[in-house]
Design an enzyme around this catalytic site. Sequence first.
Site, PDB file in Angstrom:
ATOM      1  N   HIS A   1       0.893  -1.216   0.007  1.00 52.33           N
ATOM      2  CA  HIS A   1       0.048   0.053  -0.076  1.00 52.33           C
ATOM      3  C   HIS A   1       0.845   1.204   0.044  1.00 52.33           C
ATOM      4  CE1 HIS A   1       1.083  -0.473   4.380  1.00 52.33           C
ATOM      5  NE2 HIS A   1       1.133   0.727   4.287  1.00 52.33           N
TER       6      HIS A   1
ATOM      7  N   HIS B   1       5.530   6.190  -1.137  1.00 46.99           N
ATOM      8  CA  HIS B   1       6.383   5.362  -1.425  1.00 46.99           C
ATOM      9  C   HIS B   1       5.552   4.115  -0.974  1.00 46.99           C
ATOM     10  CE1 HIS B   1       6.977   5.569   2.750  1.00 46.99           C
ATOM     11  NE2 HIS B   1       7.200   4.455   2.924  1.00 46.99           N
TER      12      HIS B   1
END
Length: 188
Positions: A37, A121
């Site tokens: 995620h 990220h």
Amino acid sequence: MPRLFVALRPPPPIREGLLDIMDDVPQARWQDDDQLHLTLRFVGDVEPWQGDDLAAALAGIHAPAPTVALAGVGRFEHRGRTDTLWADVTGHDALAHLARKVEQACQRAGLPPEQRAFRPHITVARIARSAGAAPEIDHWLGRHARLASAPFTMPHLILYESVIGRAGATYEAVMRWPLGTAPDAPGF
């Protein structure tokens, strides 16, 4: 007390590509598919009523679904040792805009402001302290420096609960809201 965070989930083909680069670093704890995620805001431990207030505030977010692409890899270090390997993404402006909206929702729900800078990220591995300076980490970073994907959209804002167990953390989607292309309200 639930331990919460707000995130976006990459589509299956992107997650499959990320799973393919998880190799050759000793003592790395590679993320599994369910853990991949992009965190917009870590919330932490909250009382159940705070989670309800947060969910209500997040439900009011209107923002376009961000379109991003994978664009290389990187690491986070602590005291000179690598502790996290991650995939970078493009689309930082769109993600930062959405993260600001999530931060505003968190504060409306009574949570303290986030003190850490937002760095979009997708974490692919956690690294044990004993391996934080291993040469294999530099080799992995070099091997995957050109990681890239076609643009993809992450169409849902997701409130996750992180459940810590003997095997590490598992992430459970608590609530999910669609993101759209509707313009933001005037003044925002």
